[in-house]
Motif scaffolding. Structure first.
Motif, PDB file in Angstrom:
ATOM      1  N   GLU A 110       0.826  -1.209   0.000  1.00 58.38           N
ATOM      2  CA  GLU A 110       0.000   0.000   0.000  1.00 58.38           C
ATOM      3  C   GLU A 110       0.863   1.262   0.000  1.00 58.38           C
ATOM      4  N   PHE A 111       1.971   1.229   0.745  1.00 60.69           N
ATOM      5  CA  PHE A 111       2.863   2.384   0.729  1.00 60.69           C
ATOM      6  C   PHE A 111       3.496   2.533  -0.654  1.00 60.69           C
ATOM      7  N   SER A 112       3.802   1.401  -1.293  1.00 64.01           N
ATOM      8  CA  SER A 112       4.336   1.425  -2.655  1.00 64.01           C
ATOM      9  C   SER A 112       3.360   2.108  -3.613  1.00 64.01           C
ATOM     10  N   PHE A 113       2.073   1.761  -3.503  1.00 65.15           N
ATOM     11  CA  PHE A 113       1.066   2.379  -4.371  1.00 65.15           C
ATOM     12  C   PHE A 113       1.002   3.887  -4.150  1.00 65.15           C
ATOM     13  N   LEU A 114       1.002   4.302  -2.886  1.00 62.50           N
ATOM     14  CA  LEU A 114       0.798   5.712  -2.552  1.00 62.50           C
ATOM     15  C   LEU A 114       1.987   6.586  -2.937  1.00 62.50           C
ATOM     16  N   ILE A 115       3.219   6.087  -2.726  1.00 67.39           N
ATOM     17  CA  ILE A 115       4.367   6.915  -3.094  1.00 67.39           C
ATOM     18  C   ILE A 115       4.624   6.880  -4.594  1.00 67.39           C
ATOM     19  N   ALA A 116       3.988   5.926  -5.280  1.00 65.90           N
ATOM     20  CA  ALA A 116       4.106   5.916  -6.740  1.00 65.90           C
ATOM     21  C   ALA A 116       3.348   7.096  -7.354  1.00 65.90           C
ATOM     22  N   LEU A 117       2.259   7.516  -6.724  1.00 62.05           N
ATOM     23  CA  LEU A 117       1.403   8.547  -7.311  1.00 62.05           C
ATOM     24  C   LEU A 117       2.136   9.864  -7.584  1.00 62.05           C
ATOM     25  N   PRO A 118       2.788  10.491  -6.578  1.00 64.35           N
ATOM     26  CA  PRO A 118       3.460  11.775  -6.864  1.00 64.35           C
ATOM     27  C   PRO A 118       4.553  11.640  -7.919  1.00 64.35           C
ATOM     28  N   VAL A 119       5.324  10.547  -7.839  1.00 62.22           N
ATOM     29  CA  VAL A 119       6.405  10.342  -8.797  1.00 62.22           C
ATOM     30  C   VAL A 119       5.842  10.160 -10.208  1.00 62.22           C
ATOM     31  N   MET A 120       4.802   9.337 -10.324  1.00 66.38           N
ATOM     32  CA  MET A 120       4.209   9.077 -11.635  1.00 66.38           C
ATOM     33  C   MET A 120       3.546  10.325 -12.202  1.00 66.38           C
ATOM     34  N   ILE A 121       2.834  11.059 -11.353  1.00 70.35           N
ATOM     35  CA  ILE A 121       2.166  12.274 -11.820  1.00 70.35           C
ATOM     36  C   ILE A 121       3.195  13.294 -12.306  1.00 70.35           C
ATOM     37  N   GLY A 122       4.275  13.459 -11.534  1.00 75.06           N
ATOM     38  CA  GLY A 122       5.311  14.400 -11.935  1.00 75.06           C
ATOM     39  C   GLY A 122       5.994  13.981 -13.230  1.00 75.06           C
ATOM     40  N   ALA A 123       6.360  12.695 -13.311  1.00 72.54           N
ATOM     41  CA  ALA A 123       7.078  12.201 -14.490  1.00 72.54           C
ATOM     42  C   ALA A 123       6.191  12.219 -15.736  1.00 72.54           C
ATOM     43  N   THR A 124       4.945  11.780 -15.588  1.00 68.17           N
ATOM     44  CA  THR A 124       4.050  11.743 -16.751  1.00 68.17           C
ATOM     45  C   THR A 124       3.679  13.150 -17.210  1.00 68.17           C
ATOM     46  N   SER A 125       3.506  14.066 -16.278  1.00 72.69           N
ATOM     47  CA  SER A 125       3.193  15.455 -16.648  1.00 72.69           C
ATOM     48  C   SER A 125       4.344  16.075 -17.428  1.00 72.69           C
ATOM     49  N   LEU A 126       5.563  15.835 -16.942  1.00 71.10           N
ATOM     50  CA  LEU A 126       6.747  16.363 -17.636  1.00 71.10           C
ATOM     51  C   LEU A 126       6.875  15.761 -19.026  1.00 71.10           C
ATOM     52  N   ASP A 127       6.701  14.456 -19.115  1.00 71.39           N
ATOM     53  CA  ASP A 127       6.803  13.786 -20.413  1.00 71.39           C
ATOM     54  C   ASP A 127       5.693  14.223 -21.363  1.00 71.39           C
ATOM     55  N   LEU A 128       4.488  14.419 -20.814  1.00 73.18           N
ATOM     56  CA  LEU A 128       3.355  14.808 -21.647  1.00 73.18           C
ATOM     57  C   LEU A 128       3.556  16.208 -22.236  1.00 73.18           C
ATOM     58  N   LEU A 129       4.114  17.105 -21.441  1.00 75.25           N
ATOM     59  CA  LEU A 129       4.396  18.460 -21.940  1.00 75.25           C
ATOM     60  C   LEU A 129       5.402  18.411 -23.089  1.00 75.25           C
TER      61      LEU A 129
END
Length: 265
Positions: free
Chosen positions: A185-204
């Motif tokens: 569960e901690f793995s799922f939760l800490i994945a969110l900020p990292v994934m959101i940041g990385a995907t947002s940067l890549d999407l831009l």
């Protein structure tokens, strides 16, 4: 119709693999290679379907995520899961990602390097399972700041494609004396900020590769990833405490072997 079929297949792959310890990035690269779906459009598509998986976790853990905005436990120094745990869990990976992002995208996103990551991550999972100490954190509220930071350090390994964010962080959680469920569960939760940041940067950076004609394909991939991830996470949590990490590790080694024999050689 071919594009829609590819979108569905990759959406299923992303939904199944993103939060399981088998590497979603690795699977997307390998399956994309087999389907002949590669290049800038494919990279942009992968970013979009990752957002579907992110949305699934956001919905499944919405109450826990909302509670992070409550700073009262922090001010009262209560032993309760809070935003500081998340910050400590994501900070190492953010630093590693910012420093290595260009190198990773340029040199490591290819089938050969993914095969190495799959095997290396599998050995880490087997080691963690065989040497794990008795847990002290049976729920997220039992998790200490030190344990959260240690798991965050293991998440840095996931910057290497094929290593697996879930595999790295769950292994780190077990070694940090967290139970299977707490580590997951901690793995799922800490994945969110990292994934959101990385995907947002890549999407831009990839925005110019999108067109209106791609909308049906991207929509199918996004929705498929979202629905499959919802079921995958719930099922995985039920399985993990019964079967552990080792079967997933053996699957990774077998996948790497088969892909090397039949595709790369």
């Amino acid at each position: 119709m071919i594009d829609i079929l590819i979108a569905f297949i990759l959406g299923v792959v992303e939904g199944l693999a993103e939060f399981l310890p088998i590497s979603s990035t690795g699977h997307l690269i390998l399956v994309g290679h087999l389907l002949g779906f590669e290049g800038e459009k494919a990279k942009t598509f992968e970013i979009v379907i990752q957002l579907g998986a992110i949305l699934a976790i956001t919905i499944l853990y919405k109450e826990r995520l909302v509670s992070l905005f409550n700073i009262a436990p922090i001010l009262k120094k209560e032993k309760k899961f809070n935003a500081i745990h998340i910050i400590l869990g994501v900070l190492p990976a953010i630093v590693a990602g910012l420093l290595l992002h260009g190198i990773i995208k340029t040199y490591l996103f290819q089938p050969q390097t993914v095969v190495i990551g799959l095997v290396a991550g599998a050995f880490l999972m087997i080691y963690a399972e065989r040497t794990k100490p008795d847990p002290t954190a049976y729920s997220l509220d039992d998790l200490t700041y030190r344990q959260a930071f240690m798991i965050g350090l293991f998440q840095c390994l996931a910057v290497y494609p094929g290593f697996s964010r879930a595999g790295s962080t769950i292994s780190g959680g077990l070694l940090a004396k967290a139970s299977y469920r707490t580590a997951s569960e901690f793995s799922f939760l800490i994945a969110l900020p990292v994934m959101i940041g990385a995907t947002s940067l890549d999407l831009l950076k990839s925005w110019n590769h999108l067109s209106v004609s791609d909308l049906p394909m991207f929509t199918v991939g996004f929705l498929t990833s979202f629905v499959v991830a919802l079921f995958a996470v719930v099922t995985f949590l039920k399985w993990l405490e019964r079967i552990g990490l080792t079967p997933f590790a053996y699957y990774r080694i077998l996948l790497a072997f088969l892909f090397t024999i039949f595709v790369l050689l």
